[in-house]
Design an enzyme around this catalytic site. Sequence first.
Site, PDB file in Angstrom:
ATOM      1  N   GLY B 200     -26.734 -33.413  12.825  1.00  0.00           N
ATOM      2  CA  GLY B 200     -28.090 -33.257  13.329  1.00  0.00           C
ATOM      3  C   GLY B 200     -28.986 -32.576  12.326  1.00  0.00           C
ATOM      4  O   GLY B 200     -28.820 -32.744  11.124  1.00  0.00           O
ATOM      5  N   SER B 201     -29.894 -31.755  12.847  1.00  0.00           N
ATOM      6  CA  SER B 201     -30.899 -31.127  11.987  1.00  0.00           C
ATOM      7  C   SER B 201     -30.337 -29.912  11.251  1.00  0.00           C
ATOM      8  O   SER B 201     -29.345 -29.323  11.665  1.00  0.00           O
ATOM      9  CB  SER B 201     -32.079 -30.669  12.837  1.00  0.00           C
ATOM     10  OG  SER B 201     -31.663 -29.597  13.675  1.00  0.00           O
ATOM     11  N   GLY B 204     -30.504 -26.871  13.674  1.00  0.00           N
ATOM     12  CA  GLY B 204     -29.415 -26.835  14.650  1.00  0.00           C
ATOM     13  C   GLY B 204     -28.083 -26.502  14.010  1.00  0.00           C
ATOM     14  O   GLY B 204     -27.329 -25.653  14.497  1.00  0.00           O
ATOM     15  N   GLY B 205     -27.805 -27.159  12.887  1.00  0.00           N
ATOM     16  CA  GLY B 205     -26.519 -26.946  12.208  1.00  0.00           C
ATOM     17  C   GLY B 205     -26.374 -25.528  11.695  1.00  0.00           C
ATOM     18  O   GLY B 205     -25.326 -24.901  11.841  1.00  0.00           O
ATOM     19  N   GLU B 224     -23.224 -31.568   9.480  1.00  0.00           N
ATOM     20  CA  GLU B 224     -23.889 -32.507   8.595  1.00  0.00           C
ATOM     21  C   GLU B 224     -25.353 -32.400   8.969  1.00  0.00           C
ATOM     22  O   GLU B 224     -25.738 -32.717  10.090  1.00  0.00           O
ATOM     23  CB  GLU B 224     -23.307 -33.906   8.843  1.00  0.00           C
ATOM     24  CG  GLU B 224     -23.579 -34.874   7.725  1.00  0.00           C
ATOM     25  CD  GLU B 224     -24.770 -35.738   8.034  1.00  0.00           C
ATOM     26  OE1 GLU B 224     -25.907 -35.209   7.986  1.00  0.00           O
ATOM     27  OE2 GLU B 224     -24.561 -36.929   8.325  1.00  0.00           O
ATOM     28  N   CYS B 261     -29.173 -40.345   8.120  1.00  0.00           N
ATOM     29  CA  CYS B 261     -29.017 -39.141   7.301  1.00  0.00           C
ATOM     30  C   CYS B 261     -29.003 -39.490   5.820  1.00  0.00           C
ATOM     31  O   CYS B 261     -29.200 -38.634   4.977  1.00  0.00           O
ATOM     32  CB  CYS B 261     -27.759 -38.381   7.695  1.00  0.00           C
ATOM     33  SG  CYS B 261     -26.383 -39.446   8.072  1.00  0.00           S
TER      34      CYS B 261
END
Lengths: 482, 482
Positions: B200-201, B204-205, B224, B261
């Site tokens: 994700g973003s 968030g990560g 990731e 991505c």
Amino acid sequence: MINYDDIFNTAQDAFLHFKKTSGKIKANFLRQIASNIEAEKDKLIPLASDESNLPEGRITGELGRTVGQIKLFAQIVEEGSWLEAVIDHADPERTPAPKPDLRRFLTAIGPVVVFGASNFPLAFSTAGGDTISALAAGCPVIYKGHPAHPKTSLLVGSLISKAVQESGLPSGLFTHIEGGIDVGQELVKHPIAKAIAFTGSFKGGKAIFDLANQRTEPIPVYAEMGSVNPIITLENKLGSDIEGLAKSFASSLTLGAGQFCTNPGLIMVPQVHEKTFSDAVKKEIQEIAAAPMLHEGIAKAYYESLDKLKSKEELEWLHVSATTDLIKAHPALAKIKAIDWLRDDLFQEEVFGSFAIMVVYEGAEELLSIAQKLHGQLTITIWGEDSELEQSAELITILEEKCGRILFKGVPTGVEVGFAMQHGGPFPSTSDSRSTSVGAYAIKRFARPIAFQDMPEKFLPDALKESNPLEIWRTVDGEFKK
Amino acid sequence: MINYDDIFNTAQDAFLHFKKTSGKIKANFLRQIASNIEAEKDKLIPLASDESNLPEGRITGELGRTVGQIKLFAQIVEEGSWLEAVIDHADPERTPAPKPDLRRFLTAIGPVVVFGASNFPLAFSTAGGDTISALAAGCPVIYKGHPAHPKTSLLVGSLISKAVQESGLPSGLFTHIEGGIDVGQELVKHPIAKAIAFTGSFKGGKAIFDLANQRTEPIPVYAEMGSVNPIITLENKLGSDIEGLAKSFASSLTLGAGQFCTNPGLIMVPQVHEKTFSDAVKKEIQEIAAAPMLHEGIAKAYYESLDKLKSKEELEWLHVSATTDLIKAHPALAKIKAIDWLRDDLFQEEVFGSFAIMVVYEGAEELLSIAQKLHGQLTITIWGEDSELEQSAELITILEEKCGRILFKGVPTGVEVGFAMQHGGPFPSTSDSRSTSVGAYAIKRFARPIAFQDMPEKFLPDALKESNPLEIWRTVDGEFKK
């Protein structure tokens, strides 16, 4: 004043060159380090012994181990299969989209900061396993000398730098730095540092781990932070050889004044043998002379830890010296009921030195509760007859979850340097249970995979060229081959 | 109310059983998941398409990829060599100390929490690469469904649970949970969780990474977090095929409304071709219809990012829609001089969607400065003639440091699922550059080594038994053999 930018920029320049250096040249460079160390052993051994209070015999053995370790990594990089080369060939005819040519291998991660250990002035210090495995992977090392053996560290550092020069490699490949905690922090924080290796206390390792994760770019930390290395004894096996096992345990406990990360600080004993076994251990311990510890600070910490435990009513002291000592460690042994041990995590905190807690358990169920409560360990040892082990499947399954190495014979001290060694267990014994700091696989800590898609053959690294000029094992279209 | 303890205790019970399950049983279980998904594809495809706004054709392809991925991991665990079995035989005659028997392999790390991605409702979601590689390694999965495709997630989750049941495995092997950020946090913090996978973003990560490292027991996080996937064009190559390369770039940029991505959000173009190339790209982009994004929140974020950039005077907008849209992404392209790009990191922040910045550079030296300034990326692409690549050795060396996959042809979108894929680059593209989330090696993320010392043969796991009953590749006394 230390100019950190200078140090790291020079290391980075060296890195961009060194990471592409052939395995053969790297192997020769490593062997040059080994031979420089061997050439100076008459000077190194007394020096390291003097600075560490460890007997010359022990240091002689450690020097042999250090050199052996270097040669193992030389062999590994010369052979080359550690690179995990993988090739997936193209398929231009594939539909709906053609398949590209994809090749992957391990590449060095970048400059590595290494913190040495006080308890191994050679094998886990300046030219120890961390430094050598990082260099073998293709990473420059910035080494912070341990203040417990400054002269030894400087001398070994100069022998590495000499090997760098003799091998015609860039000087930034190895830098020896002296300093305190503040210097260590600057090294961990520098943006060019790409990984950290550390061997020492939980407090030190955890602080480095936290600092590295607070960086703008977090980096891997391989911190080996110690362990109490429980030994679990089962009734029949212990009963069959009480004196022999007491002797094994006592000698592992007191080896090197108990200053090993695999020192057994916890032993589980079935109630039925408690008295005879503890008597036998006491007898052994009494015959072992108190040995000097690495330095006064460590001896002080040892006795302070014992004092803290002495305030605990649950512990019964089976053997303890009436007097403390400025430098020598008197072995000590205390006993606790399993039910009390289960109630307080303090009883599984590491006391660095020759001290162990004997946990007296009543049966299989209590033993299972103990296993479930155990923190992560470098090693766990279980002494049982085959028939007992057979009935302990559930116990063993849980113990496996708690350690990096499980032993069924012998004692945890004496860590083999080979291919199959795993020296790294679940937190808090290390900060990264996916890695080992001893043995062949230690090199993998300092590499990361990179894939090349449709790279023209002539630019490919040798490990990935179609003709396999290095003759290494590779995975080609899913099959292992040479 | 979610009872986290119940969920994790059940997962842990399942784990202690499942980690010892044979590769054959695990493979059949994985194939059962694949076949359950294929059996429901007529229901799944329209549902996922409806929830994600992605066309059915794309979802059909993604379903094929998801199933293919599952079968790849089934093949890997059935074959078994991924376990990295290593045997060092004993030598009782060795002096001064006998050598123990030591055997090491990879064991499953424990229950894994997986956060799925919104942009791959199948291949990187409920039964996506993270879930399947964790199950393949022997780890139960606690999966937090992505709120962007709740019905798809629930349906796929039920198909996994059905496969668990059909295979006679413990139900705690897979748990599907719905909820918001607070639920995610509780999952990351639970002491039984042993690893996290996230796609994700960056925001968030990174939040998950920080939370996992603040636990009493820190655990690995494989996040990731996206990338701008620079394409570097060299003069002669670009000049030789301006229209073809403009077409490739534009179609990669706008594929799936730019929601990959590996979407190329940055392209370096030599000044001499700037005008003709950007004209050609504009022409391509104009012909591509605006496509609906995954959901309104993502479309809103896309246009907000563009607005933020529009305030930057250094950018010249080559193509941009006059109006924003509640759901559709209009492709956009802006141009900047290298000298300006180098001054502000904002110009290499990911804009999720079909937007790219074209950096105009003047020569090799400026290109080198750009390379040095690049953040960590999943991929970097370089388009050059062989003769140009030959002269770009230093550039390529630096680019390799900045990515997990480097391409010399084609475009970064379209990630192969095979053995040689590396989908994971230096921070901030992922939280752990030592791992890949796509391809065979993704399984290694969910395992850790364990060594057995002097374990009686009959208790050894099959992978380590003397007779090699699994017929896997092993390292025996330092030699690779079967």
